[in-house]
Design a protein around this motif. Structure first.
Motif, PDB file in Angstrom:
ATOM      1  N   LEU A 161       0.689  -1.286  -0.173  1.00 56.61           N
ATOM      2  CA  LEU A 161      -0.268   0.127   0.310  1.00 56.61           C
ATOM      3  C   LEU A 161       0.776   1.259  -0.367  1.00 56.61           C
ATOM      4  O   LEU A 161       0.350   2.578  -0.522  1.00 56.61           O
ATOM      5  CB  LEU A 161      -0.580   0.488   1.492  1.00 56.61           C
ATOM      6  CG  LEU A 161      -1.860  -1.029   1.138  1.00 56.61           C
ATOM      7  CD1 LEU A 161      -2.701  -0.974   2.488  1.00 56.61           C
ATOM      8  CD2 LEU A 161      -2.824  -0.980   0.577  1.00 56.61           C
ATOM      9  N   LYS A 162       1.609   1.220   0.247  1.00 55.31           N
ATOM     10  CA  LYS A 162       2.577   2.674   0.666  1.00 55.31           C
ATOM     11  C   LYS A 162       4.038   2.059   0.724  1.00 55.31           C
ATOM     12  O   LYS A 162       4.411   1.065   1.541  1.00 55.31           O
ATOM     13  CB  LYS A 162       2.835   3.494   2.546  1.00 55.31           C
ATOM     14  CG  LYS A 162       1.204   3.847   2.178  1.00 55.31           C
ATOM     15  CD  LYS A 162       1.001   4.966   3.298  1.00 55.31           C
ATOM     16  CE  LYS A 162       1.308   6.372   3.244  1.00 55.31           C
ATOM     17  NZ  LYS A 162       1.569   7.151   3.350  1.00 55.31           N
ATOM     18  N   PHE A 163       5.085   2.831  -0.109  1.00 59.92           N
ATOM     19  CA  PHE A 163       6.345   2.772   0.380  1.00 59.92           C
ATOM     20  C   PHE A 163       7.329   3.781  -0.170  1.00 59.92           C
ATOM     21  O   PHE A 163       7.059   4.747  -0.990  1.00 59.92           O
ATOM     22  CB  PHE A 163       6.662   1.251  -1.578  1.00 59.92           C
ATOM     23  CG  PHE A 163       8.902   1.563  -1.219  1.00 59.92           C
ATOM     24  CD1 PHE A 163       9.466   1.678  -0.499  1.00 59.92           C
ATOM     25  CD2 PHE A 163       8.888   1.346  -3.056  1.00 59.92           C
ATOM     26  CE1 PHE A 163      10.763   1.085  -0.460  1.00 59.92           C
ATOM     27  CE2 PHE A 163      10.177   1.565  -3.600  1.00 59.92           C
ATOM     28  CZ  PHE A 163      11.061   1.292  -2.503  1.00 59.92           C
ATOM     29  N   GLU A 164       7.965   3.946   0.736  1.00 62.18           N
ATOM     30  CA  GLU A 164       9.110   5.043   1.079  1.00 62.18           C
ATOM     31  C   GLU A 164      10.580   4.688   0.907  1.00 62.18           C
ATOM     32  O   GLU A 164      10.905   4.544   1.742  1.00 62.18           O
ATOM     33  CB  GLU A 164       7.708   6.399   1.674  1.00 62.18           C
ATOM     34  CG  GLU A 164       6.850   6.753   1.958  1.00 62.18           C
ATOM     35  CD  GLU A 164       6.548   7.807   2.700  1.00 62.18           C
ATOM     36  OE1 GLU A 164       7.198   8.575   2.714  1.00 62.18           O
ATOM     37  OE2 GLU A 164       4.898   8.170   2.580  1.00 62.18           O
ATOM     38  N   SER A 165      10.906   5.336  -0.020  1.00 64.58           N
ATOM     39  CA  SER A 165      12.550   5.575   0.309  1.00 64.58           C
ATOM     40  C   SER A 165      12.955   7.053  -0.508  1.00 64.58           C
ATOM     41  O   SER A 165      12.878   7.423  -0.543  1.00 64.58           O
ATOM     42  CB  SER A 165      12.943   5.149  -1.006  1.00 64.58           C
ATOM     43  OG  SER A 165      14.845   4.545  -1.032  1.00 64.58           O
TER      44      SER A 165
END
Length: 896
Positions: free
Chosen positions: A676-680
Motif C-alpha cells: 500500500l505504501k513504499f517510501e525511500s
C-alpha cells in the motif's frame, strides 16, 4: 486478535482455492511419488482442508467469548484463564495466516510454476501443520472451561462489584479539594440565591438557559426543555463527588423543592429510570409497568415544582437508540421554571448529545491542592508531624497520579497500610499497573472505559500499551500499524487506512487520546497504566537490560527504548519469544546488525510489524517472515540493496526506508501485490494516490526504484524529464506498470505558460527530448495522459490507438512546436492549451465520442481544420482564440 469476521470468511475462500490447486498439483506431479503415496497426500490435503474449515468456524465464537470474559475479568478465575484463551486464538490466527500466505504464493507465482505446491506439500509431508488439530483441541478445552463459568452469551453490563451504585449523600468527613471554581460555576447555572432573603441577579449563563427553555402561557411558566449542564472528565477525577457536594449544599437544598439522584451507569432504560424517579417519593406508583402511565404520573407529580435532577455516571448507550433521551426528558416539562438537570459522564459524546450549554470539564487537581489531598489519604491528616522522609517519597510518587483524586485514594490506602520507608519505596519504584488494586480503585475504575469499548476498538487501544508514556502518536502512523496488525476490518471500497483513521477518531471522541500541538496525540498517563494492565501478557517495553527478566513468555508486542545498555547479546536473547508479532527497536546497533537481524528472521517467524533504527543490509532470511505487513528503517543508513528473498513477503503492506538511498529494487518486487505504501529517499508511493518524481531535486535515482515497482496503482507525475538521458528515463519501464491509471509527463517544470513559451533553450534538444519521451511509453490500460512543456514537433511513435485503447482523457499544455495530435477514438475529454503551432486534431471519427473539449490559445487551428466537429455533440464546449487571430476565427467561434 487480528482476524475480523470478514478476514475469517476471506481466509476460508482463499484457502479453498489453495486446496483445490494443491490437489490438482498432486495429480500433475505424480512422477515424484508412488500411487499409494499420491493417495496419502490427497487424503492429507482433504483432512487439512476440513480441519482448517472447522478452525475458521470456531474463531468468531472465541472472539465473543473473549469479549464476554473482559466484562467479567474482575473475577480472579476468569482473569487467569483469559490470557490463555487469547494466546490460543492468536496461534490459530497465525496458522490460518500461514495457509493464506501459501495461497498468495500460488496466486503470485501462477499455476505454470509448480514450486509453490511443492513447498506446501513438503510442509504437509513433514507434518508442520499437524498442530492444527492441537490448536483446535486447546480452543475447545478453554472455551468449555469458560462456558462452565457462565461466560457464553454474558450480559454486557457493569457488575455492581466494579461499579457500585452511587447516592447523593456524602460521608461527614468528606471534604472537597480544589473545586471551588467548578462549584461556583454549577451554583451559578442553578441560579441559587446567595442569601435566601435577597433574590440573586440572574447570571448570563442562567439567563440564556431560562429564556431559551421556557415560555409563559396564561400567566404560567411552561418549560419547553429542561436545561442540562454536563460535568465531564476521565474516570476517578471527581465528577460524582462534585455532584454530591452540589446536592448537599445548603443553598441548593433550600432553593429546590425536589432533589432527585439517579445512578444511570451503562443501562439507560427509559422505563427503569422513570420508575426510579417515581420511587423517590412513591413506591406504589412505581409498580405500574406501562411507560405512558409512569410518565404521566411523573409529570403530574412534578407539576409546578422546582426540581434538580442529577443523572450520575451516564454512558453513551443513552444516545444509541434514537429518541429515548427525548422520551425520558418529556415528563420533566411540567416542572417549574428554574428546574435543572445535572449530568456526570466520562463520555464526551454524551456531553455533546444532551448538554444545553458548555460542559464543565474536570481536570486533575493542581499541585499544592493535590499534595494536601494526597497527604490526607496517606497519613490520615495534613498535619506537620508526618515523617519527613515519607513525605519526600510521597512527593516523588505524586507525579504518577496526574492529579487524580481516586488515584490518590488508591495509593494513599496502600501507603497507609505500612509507614515503613521500604514499603513506600516499593510503591515508588513500581508501575501503577503492577500494584494489586481493589475493584473500586483507580485502574479498575478506568478499565470500565476500556471494557465498554466495542471489541474492535479494545484491541486497538490495548495495543498502544507497547508504546512508552508520553509517546506522541500520529493518527495516520498508528492507523497503518493497526492495519498491519489485522485490527482493522475492510468496509466496501473505503481505503483500509481511512477506516483505521476512523477508529482513531472514535477513540479520540471517547477521550482515550488527547491532542497536543498541531497533529499529535498522547494517552493520559493513568489511561496508559490501565492499557498496560489489560495487555500485561501481550505488550512489554524494554527500558534497560534488567527489564529483559520481566518479559512474559508469550509476549506478542515489544518496544525497545534507545539505551546503550543493550548489546547484541541482549537483542539476540529476544529470539526465545517466538510468538512476537511486533518489534519496535529504537536502539541503534551498528556493529553486527546483520547477524542480529538474521537471527530474528530465522527464529521470530510470527512477525507482522518490525521497526528498527539502522541496517547496513537485510539478510536473505528476511523471506521467512511470511506474516510481515509493516517494515520500517527509521534512521539514515547505508542500505543500498534489498535481497531477492524480500519478494517472498507477499503480505507486506507498508515499507518505509525514508532515509535510505536505495539504488534499485529486486526484479520480483512487483510480486508484493498487497503493498500500500513504499517510501525511500527519492520516491514516495501510495497505492491509488499520486506519486511525484522530479528529475532535478535529487530524486533522479527514483527512476531506478520505479523500474520494478510494477504493482504501481494510481497517478504518476514526472517533472523535468528534459534533463534526463534516454537511458535514465528508460529505467522507469512505465510500460510494465499495468495498473497505472493516470500519467502526467512534464518535460520542464515551468512556473507558468509564459516561462515555457519564452524559454530560450526550449527546443535546442528537440531530437534528444523526443528520444527520452519515446522510452516513457505508458501501459496499454492507461486512462489519462497529460503532456506539458514538450518542445518536439511530433508525438512519440507509441501515441497510436493500438497502444492506448483505454485512454479516456488527454491534456496537452505548452507543447510549443507540436503540429499535429491524432486524437485516439476512445477519448472522452480533450484539453489543449498554449500550443501555438498546432494545426490538426484528426478527423470526425477520432472525435466522435468526446464529451468535453477545451481549446485555448491555439491560433493555427481553424474551422476548416476541425471538420466534423459539432457543438451539439459536446457536454462541455469551450474554444477561445487570441484577439489577434482575426474576424474569421471570431465568427467561427460565434457560430459554433
Amino acid at each position: 486478535m487480528s482476524l475480523s469476521a470478514f478476514g475469517i470468511i476471506s481466509a476460508i475462500n482463499e484457502c479453498v482455492n489453495l486446496f483445490q490447486s494443491a490437489k490438482s498439483a498432486i495429480s500433475s506431479l505424480r512422477s515424484r511419488w508412488s500411487s499409494s503415496h499420491e493417495q496419502s497426500l490427497q487424503d492429507h490435503v482433504l483432512q487439512l482442508q476440513s480441519d482448517l474449515q472447522r478452525l475458521c468456524n470456531t474463531l468468531p465464537a472465541m472472539y465473543d467469548l473473549i469479549n464476554g470474559a473482559e466484562w467479567r475479568s474482575y473475577e480472579e478465575r476468569v482473569a487467569k484463564l483469559l490470557p490463555s484463551l487469547k494466546d490460543a486464538v492468536s496461534e490459530a490466527e497465525d496458522l490460518i495466516d500461514e495457509f493464506r500466505w501459501y495461497e498468495m504464493k500460488v496466486q503470485v507465482e501462477g499455476n505454470a510454476s509448480r514450486s509453490p505446491f511443492i513447498d506446501f506439500l513438503d510442509d504437509v509431508i513433514h507434518g508442520n501443520f499437524n498442530k492444527l488439530n492441537d490448536i483446535q483441541l486447546s480452543l475447545n478445552h478453554l472455551s468449555g472451561q469458560m462456558e462452565n463459568m457462565g461466560l457464553r452469551g454474558v450480559t454486557q453490563r457493569f457488575d455492581k462489584v466494579v461499579r457500585p451504585e452511587t447516592t447523593s449523600l456524602l460521608s461527614k468527613e468528606t471534604k472537597i479539594y480544589g473545586r471551588e471554581k467548578e462549584l461556583n460555576q454549577v451554583l451559578g447555572f442553578l441560579n441559587v440565591p446567595i442569601c435566601p432573603k435577597r433574590k440573586r441577579a440572574t447570571s448570563p449563563m442562567n439567563a440564556l438557559a431560562s429564556t431559551s427553555s421556557s415560555n409563559h402561557v396564561n400567566g404560567e411558566s411552561i418549560i419547553l426543555s429542561l436545561p442540562v449542564l454536563v460535568i465531564t472528565g476521565i474516570g476517578g477525577v471527581g465528577k460524582t463527588t462534585l455532584a454530591q457536594h452540589i446536592c448537599s449544599h445548603q443553598r441548593v437544598k433550600s432553593h429546590f423543592e425536589l432533589i432527585i439522584w439517579i445512578c444511570v451507569s451503562d443501562n439507560f432504560d427509559v422505563k427503569r429510570l422513570t420508575k426510579e424517579v417515581i420511587q423517590s417519593w412513591s413506591v406504589n406508583e412505581a409498580k405500574n409497568d406501562n411507560l405512558d402511565s409512569l410518565q404521566r404520573a411523573l409529570s403530574n407529580h412534578l407539576n409546578n415544582k422546582r426540581l434538580l435532577i442529577v443523572l450520575d455516571d451516564m454512558w453513551d448507550d443513552a444516545l444509541k437508540v434514537n429518541g429515548q433521551w427525548e422520551m425520558f426528558c418529556a415528563a420533566f416539562t411540567s416542572a417549574q421554571e428554574g428546574s435543572a438537570m445535572l449530568v456526570t459522564t466520562r463520555c464526551p459524546n454524551v456531553a455533546g448529545g444532551v448538554q444545553t450549554m458548555e460542559p464543565i470539564i474536570l481536570e486533575g487537581l493542581k499541585d499544592d491542592v493535590f499534595w494536601n489531598f494526597f497527604k490526607s489519604c496517606a497519613f490520615g491528616s495534613m498535619g506537620c508531624n508526618n515523617d519527613p522522609e515519607l513525605e519526600r517519597i510521597g512527593r516523588r510518587i505524586l507525579p504518577k497520579l496526574k492529579g487524580s483524586p481516586l488515584g490518590a485514594k488508591t495509593l494513599g490506602r496502600m501507603l497507609s497500610m505500612d509507614l515503613q520507608e521500604s514499603h513506600w519505596n516499593f510503591i515508588l519504584e513500581s508501575e501503577l499497573w503492577e500494584l494489586k488494586q481493589k475493584e473500586t480503585d483507580i485502574l479498575p475504575a478506568l478499565r470500565l472505559s476500556y471494557i465498554y469499548l466495542p471489541f474492535y476498538l479494545k484491541q486497538c487501544f490495548a495495543f498502544c500499551a507497547v508504546y512508552p508514556k508520553d509517546y506522541i502518536f500520529q493518527k495516520e502512523y498508528l492507523a497503518e500499524i493497526w492495519v498491519a496488525e489485522g485490527f482493522v476490518e475492510p468496509h466496501g471500497g473505503i481505503p483500509i487506512q481511512d477506516i483505521g483513521c476512523q477508529y482513531f477518531d472514535d477513540l479520540v471522541a471517547r477521550s482515550f487520546f488527547q491532542k497536543v500541538g498541531n497533529d499529535g496525540y498522547v494517552i493520559h498517563d493513568l489511561l496508559h497504566d490501565m492499557a498496560q494492565k489489560v495487555s500485561e501478557h501481550d505488550c512489554t517495553i524494554l527500558r534497560n537490560k534488567s527489564d529483559l527478566d520481566k518479559v512474559p513468555q508469550n509476549v506478542r508486542h515489544l518496544y525497545i527504548l534507545p539505551n546503550s545498555d543493550f548489546d547484541n547479546s541482549s537483542l539476540l536473547s529476544l529470539c526465545k519469544y517466538t510468538k512476537l508479532r511486533t518489534l519496535i527497536c529504537k536502539t541503534n546497533l551498528r556493529k553486527n546488525n546483520g547477524f542480529v537481524m538474521d537471527q530474528w528472521c530465522t527464529k521470530l517467524l510470527c512477525m507482522r510489524v518490525i521497526s528498527f533504527a539502522f541496517a547496513i543490509e537485510l539478510p536473505d532470511s528476511i523471506g521467512n517472515w511470511k506474516h510481515l505487513r509493516y517494515l520500517e528503517i527509521s534512521e539514515d543508513c547505508p542500505l543500498k540493496m534489498i535481497p531477492s528473498t524480500f519478494c517472498w513477503l507477499y503480505n507486506l503492506q507498508f515499507l518505509y526506508a525514508k532515509r535510505c538511498k536505495l539504488e534499485s529494487l529486486p526484479c520480483d518486487f512487483g510480486k508484493l501485490i498487497r503493498l500500500l505504501k513504499f517510501e525511500s529517499d527519492g520516491l514516495a508511493y501510495c497505492a491509488g494516490g499520486r506519486m511525484h518524481l522530479n528529475s532535478e531535486d535529487g530524486q533522479r535515482h527514483g527512476f531506478g526504484l520505479l523500474k520494478n515497482l510494477n504493482q504501481f496503482r494510481g497517478h504518476l507525475v514526472i517533472y523535468n524529464i528534459g534533463i534526463l538521458s534516454k537511458h535514465h528515463a528508460a529505467e522507469a519501464e512505465l510500460k510494465n506498470k499495468k495498473h497505472l491509471d493516470k500519467l502526467k509527463l512534464n518535460m520542464w517544470d515551468m512556473h507558468d505558460t509564459h516561462d515555457a513559451l519564452g524559454f530560450h533553450n526550449f527546443n535546442v534538444r528537440d531530437t534528444e527530448i523526443k528520444e527520452v519521451l519515446e522510452v516513457l511509453q505508458p501501459p496499454i490500460k492507461l486512462k489519462s495522459l497529460s503532456l506539458e512543456n514538450y518542445a518536439g514537433v511530433s508525438l512519440p511513435s507509441w501515441f497510436q490507438p493500438q497502444n492506448m485503447p483505454n485512454i479516456k482523457s488527454l491534456h496537452f499544455a505548452a507543447c510549443v512546436n507540436l503540429h499535429e495530435i491524432s486524437v485516439v477514438a476512445s477519448v472522452k475529454e480533450l484539453v489543449i492549451e498554449d500550443c501555438p503551432y498546432l494545426v490538426s486534431l484528426g478527423g470526425a471519427k477520432a472525435i466522435a465520442k468526446i464529451k468535453k473539449v477545451v481549446i485555448h490559445n491555439c491560433p493555427k487551428l481553424r474551422k476548416s481544420k476541425l471538420n466534423g466537429w459539432q457543438k451539439a455533440a459536446f457536454q462541455t464546449y469551450l474554444i477561445a482564440w487570441p484577439a489577434d487571430v482575426g474576424a474569421d476565427a471570431g465568427a467561427w467561434c460565434d457560430s459554433a
